[in-house]
Design an enzyme around this catalytic site. Structure first.
Site, PDB file in Angstrom:
ATOM      1  N   GLY A   7     -30.054  10.249  14.600  1.00  0.00           N
ATOM      2  CA  GLY A   7     -31.074   9.817  13.634  1.00  0.00           C
ATOM      3  C   GLY A   7     -30.804   8.402  13.146  1.00  0.00           C
ATOM      4  O   GLY A   7     -31.086   8.052  12.004  1.00  0.00           O
ATOM      5  N   GLN A  11     -34.014   6.211   7.558  1.00  0.00           N
ATOM      6  CA  GLN A  11     -33.728   5.389   6.366  1.00  0.00           C
ATOM      7  C   GLN A  11     -32.224   5.202   6.174  1.00  0.00           C
ATOM      8  O   GLN A  11     -31.745   4.079   5.995  1.00  0.00           O
ATOM      9  CB  GLN A  11     -34.309   6.089   5.120  1.00  0.00           C
ATOM     10  CG  GLN A  11     -34.048   5.331   3.823  1.00  0.00           C
ATOM     11  CD  GLN A  11     -34.434   6.124   2.578  1.00  0.00           C
ATOM     12  OE1 GLN A  11     -34.279   7.348   2.546  1.00  0.00           O
ATOM     13  NE2 GLN A  11     -34.900   5.428   1.564  1.00  0.00           N
ATOM     14  N   ASP A  33     -31.138   8.114  18.774  1.00  0.00           N
ATOM     15  CA  ASP A  33     -32.330   8.670  18.110  1.00  0.00           C
ATOM     16  C   ASP A  33     -33.266   9.178  19.189  1.00  0.00           C
ATOM     17  O   ASP A  33     -33.058   8.909  20.379  1.00  0.00           O
ATOM     18  CB  ASP A  33     -33.008   7.599  17.224  1.00  0.00           C
ATOM     19  CG  ASP A  33     -33.716   8.256  16.027  1.00  0.00           C
ATOM     20  OD1 ASP A  33     -33.504   7.825  14.878  1.00  0.00           O
ATOM     21  OD2 ASP A  33     -34.459   9.242  16.254  1.00  0.00           O
ATOM     22  N   ILE A  34     -34.302   9.869  18.737  1.00  0.00           N
ATOM     23  CA  ILE A  34     -35.211  10.505  19.712  1.00  0.00           C
ATOM     24  C   ILE A  34     -36.153   9.468  20.332  1.00  0.00           C
ATOM     25  O   ILE A  34     -36.754   9.697  21.369  1.00  0.00           O
ATOM     26  CB  ILE A  34     -35.984  11.656  19.030  1.00  0.00           C
ATOM     27  CG1 ILE A  34     -36.553  12.628  20.046  1.00  0.00           C
ATOM     28  CG2 ILE A  34     -37.018  11.122  18.048  1.00  0.00           C
ATOM     29  CD1 ILE A  34     -36.847  13.997  19.482  1.00  0.00           C
ATOM     30  N   ASP A  48     -32.312  13.634  21.927  1.00  0.00           N
ATOM     31  CA  ASP A  48     -32.953  14.685  21.132  1.00  0.00           C
ATOM     32  C   ASP A  48     -31.808  15.611  20.732  1.00  0.00           C
ATOM     33  O   ASP A  48     -31.278  16.339  21.573  1.00  0.00           O
ATOM     34  CB  ASP A  48     -33.997  15.420  21.986  1.00  0.00           C
ATOM     35  CG  ASP A  48     -34.547  16.639  21.248  1.00  0.00           C
ATOM     36  OD1 ASP A  48     -35.514  17.239  21.740  1.00  0.00           O
ATOM     37  OD2 ASP A  48     -33.996  16.990  20.170  1.00  0.00           O
ATOM     38  N   TYR A 138     -37.156  22.213   4.147  1.00  0.00           N
ATOM     39  CA  TYR A 138     -36.097  21.190   4.204  1.00  0.00           C
ATOM     40  C   TYR A 138     -34.898  21.635   3.359  1.00  0.00           C
ATOM     41  O   TYR A 138     -33.761  21.644   3.833  1.00  0.00           O
ATOM     42  CB  TYR A 138     -36.665  19.879   3.679  1.00  0.00           C
ATOM     43  CG  TYR A 138     -35.677  18.772   3.456  1.00  0.00           C
ATOM     44  CD1 TYR A 138     -35.339  18.372   2.170  1.00  0.00           C
ATOM     45  CD2 TYR A 138     -35.103  18.094   4.528  1.00  0.00           C
ATOM     46  CE1 TYR A 138     -34.454  17.345   1.950  1.00  0.00           C
ATOM     47  CE2 TYR A 138     -34.207  17.065   4.307  1.00  0.00           C
ATOM     48  CZ  TYR A 138     -33.891  16.694   3.020  1.00  0.00           C
ATOM     49  OH  TYR A 138     -33.008  15.669   2.801  1.00  0.00           O
ATOM     50  N   LYS A 142     -31.136  22.741   4.539  1.00  0.00           N
ATOM     51  CA  LYS A 142     -29.934  22.024   4.075  1.00  0.00           C
ATOM     52  C   LYS A 142     -28.948  23.002   3.408  1.00  0.00           C
ATOM     53  O   LYS A 142     -27.739  22.908   3.606  1.00  0.00           O
ATOM     54  CB  LYS A 142     -30.317  20.902   3.116  1.00  0.00           C
ATOM     55  CG  LYS A 142     -31.007  19.719   3.790  1.00  0.00           C
ATOM     56  CD  LYS A 142     -30.119  19.071   4.853  1.00  0.00           C
ATOM     57  CE  LYS A 142     -30.761  17.841   5.467  1.00  0.00           C
ATOM     58  NZ  LYS A 142     -29.915  17.239   6.524  1.00  0.00           N
TER      59      LYS A 142
HETATM   60  C1  VAH Z   1     -36.814  13.782   0.535  1.00  0.00           C
HETATM   61  N1  VAH Z   1     -35.568  11.699   0.509  1.00  0.00           N
HETATM   62  O1  VAH Z   1     -37.554  13.309  -0.313  1.00  0.00           O
HETATM   63  C2  VAH Z   1     -35.437  13.131   0.724  1.00  0.00           C
HETATM   64  C3  VAH Z   1     -34.409  13.654  -0.258  1.00  0.00           C
HETATM   65  C4  VAH Z   1     -33.882  14.494  -2.552  1.00  0.00           C
HETATM   66  C5  VAH Z   1     -34.954  14.115  -1.575  1.00  0.00           C
HETATM   67  O2  VAH Z   1     -33.651  14.643   0.322  1.00  0.00           O
HETATM   68  O3  VAH Z   1     -37.114  14.729   1.237  1.00  0.00           O
END
Ligand code: VAH
Length: 310
Positions: A7, A11, A33-34, A48, A138, A142
């Protein structure tokens, strides 16, 4: 030392690869990166990260000794296709963990996020051990990833280290599908003398961090002696918390005519599930973490740097 960054075009990846090359030498870093990264200077591999065989091939070909696994789909984009988000975020992590064990990688970095917290965590000064009940794919990916990282440390002795990043603000790349990315976009609009439509309420306070602090924290946790790393899920990290209204006020000191309207969308629901401020005492105690940038210093740096790019 041979460091693979997955990745690398994202950012964090964009800035981390530069910092790693500056610190360890251009040929010590393999960016991947992909898709190709336009203008990247150094060793690059198309990868990938959900493809274990490709990852194995690259690790072996370059005799990789460390992996920074940054490839992931972020919170807002992640809600558009939940199963794909889970698949990309977890399959790529499983590959990195398993290939690291197979190829005897010395250290792995896994980025987590304050998105692992949900509605039941305290909103203010959220502690390292607050209950995790994430409501985004997400955040779920995590939180699961943190426990898998700890499992690979306990079961296989793999030295995986992790940070729960707040929203990262930097000038080196455009917003990438995160809920906190309004805090990047707002600066671009200000220096281009455009009005800004904010997708969060003006009072939506979120934990953020300036990219220089985020990258320094990453290097510091990876360089800390192994014995100092007591948390093997992921360390809370705090920079500066602010609301859209506060960042707007900070920008108005530079651009008095800047106009912002607030029209909350689905990302407000995500922001409402997250803490407003984070307690990062364990990181401060275990590996001497301390942020350098407050909101005014971040705004000065963002505006100065973006004006240079004009
Ligand atoms: C997002 N920048 O907005 C990320 C971050 C705490 C947020 O993990 O998904």
């Amino acid at each position: 030392m041979k460091i693979l960054v997955t990745g690398a075009g994202g950012q964090l990846g964009t800035v981390l690869t530069t910092s790693l090359k500056e610190k360890y030498g251009k040929n010590a870093v393999i960016a991947s990166d992909i898709v190709k990264i336009d203008g990247y200077e150094g060793i690059f591999e198309l990868l990938d990260a959900t493809d274990e065989a490709s990852l194995t091939k690259i690790v072996a070909a370059h005799n990789v000794t460390e992996i920074y696994h940054l490839a992931a789909i972020l919170s807002a984009n992640g809600e558009k296709n939940p199963i794909q988000t889970w698949d990309v975020n977890l399959k790529s992590l499983f590959n990195v963990l398993q290939v690291s064990v197979n190829q005897k990688i010395e250290k792995v970095f896994f980025p987590s996020s304050i998105a692992v917290y949900g509605p039941t965590a305290p909103k203010i000064d959220t502690k390292q051990d607050a209950y995790l009940d994430p409501t985004t794919v997400y955040g779920i990916s995590k939180a699961a990833g943190e426990h898998w990282a700890q499992y690979y440390f306990l079961r296989y002795g793999l030295d995986v280290r992790s940070i729960r990043y707040p929203g990262v603000v930097g000038y080196q790349s455009l917003p990438g599908g995160g809920t906190t990315d309004y805090a990047v976009d707002i600066y671009h609009k200000a220096i281009n003398n455009e009005d800004f439509t904010c997708y969060l309420r003006e009072d939506a306070c979120l934990p953020m961090i300036y990219i220089e602090d985020a990258i320094r924290a990453t290097l510091e946790i990876m360089e800390a002696p192994k014995s100092q790393i007591k948390v093997r899920t992921s360390y809370n990290l705090a920079g500066v918390s602010f609301t859209p209204k506060e960042i707007t006020a900070s920008i108005l000191k530079w651009y008095p005519d800047f106009k912002v309207v607030y029209t909350p969308d689905f990302r407000q629901n995500i922001a409402d599930s997250w803490p407003a401020s984070i307690n990062d005492n364990p990181a401060r105690k275990d590996w001497n973490w301390k942020p350098n940038y407050d909101l005014e210093a971040m705004t000065k740096e963002m505006i100065t740097q973006l004006q240079k790019q004009e």
